[in-house]
Design an enzyme around this catalytic site. Structure first.
Site, short mmCIF file in Angstrom:
data_model
loop_
_atom_site.label_atom_id
_atom_site.label_comp_id
_atom_site.label_asym_id
_atom_site.label_seq_id
_atom_site.Cartn_x
_atom_site.Cartn_y
_atom_site.Cartn_z
N CYS A 37 67.96 47.74 23.81
CA CYS A 37 68.05 46.32 24.17
C CYS A 37 69.47 45.89 24.55
O CYS A 37 69.67 44.77 25.00
CB CYS A 37 67.55 45.46 23.02
SG CYS A 37 68.57 45.56 21.56
N ASP A 39 72.07 45.46 22.48
CA ASP A 39 72.83 44.79 21.43
C ASP A 39 73.95 45.69 20.94
O ASP A 39 73.74 46.89 20.70
CB ASP A 39 71.93 44.45 20.23
CG ASP A 39 70.92 43.36 20.53
OD1 ASP A 39 71.13 42.59 21.49
OD2 ASP A 39 69.92 43.29 19.81
N CYS A 63 71.26 39.34 21.47
CA CYS A 63 70.36 38.19 21.35
C CYS A 63 70.70 37.34 20.11
O CYS A 63 71.54 37.70 19.30
CB CYS A 63 68.93 38.69 21.26
SG CYS A 63 68.59 39.64 19.77
N CYS A 106 67.52 44.37 15.01
CA CYS A 106 68.79 43.65 14.80
C CYS A 106 69.24 43.77 13.34
O CYS A 106 70.43 43.93 13.06
CB CYS A 106 68.64 42.18 15.18
SG CYS A 106 68.23 41.93 16.92
#
Length: 135
Positions: A37, A39, A63, A106
């Site tokens: 993603c 991150d 995000c 996350c």
């Protein structure tokens, strides 16, 4: 996807954003990322002579869930011993922030960042024999 109030609060008002000089021996730094993603999370901890994390800061590119996980993580580890901080698991972050399943990665980044920063601190201070204790 709806974010919880806590995610929105940490995203809109992130705590402990910044960085320390990574050259100092009492600073542990980690940089972790999720290629899927994009991150990227950088965590730094400032450890005092008693082995207590007296300060922590982060920079995260990603995000809202990644930023919220980073912000919450820094709040939780401040004032803890290295051993106490190493026991923080991503599941606790998921529960506290009420992260949706698609954003659990996350919280995993946050857990990995804590362990990485502790490992870096121990390595810098030639306490390598203790690294296994904190993984």
């Amino acid at each position: 996807m709806t974010y919880s109030k806590k995610v929105l609060d940490h995203y809109e008002n992130p705590r402990n954003v910044g960085s320390f000089s990574s050259k100092k021996k009492n600073i542990g730094t980690s940089l972790v990322g999720a290629p899927a993603c994009g991150d990227v999370m950088k965590l730094q901890i400032k450890v005092n002579k008693k082995g207590i994390i007296e300060d922590a800061c982060f920079k995260t590119y990603g995000c809202g869930s990644a930023i919220a996980s980073s912000s919450l993580m820094t709040e939780w580890i401040k004032g803890k011993t290295l051993k106490e901080a190493s026991k923080i698991q991503n599941t606790a972050i998921v529960k506290e922030l009420n992260l949706p399943p698609v954003k659990i990665h996350c919280s995993i980044l946050a857990e990995d960042a804590i362990k990485g920063a502790i490992s870096n601190y121990l390595s810098k201070n030639m306490l390598n024999k203790n690294i296994k204790k904190y993984k």
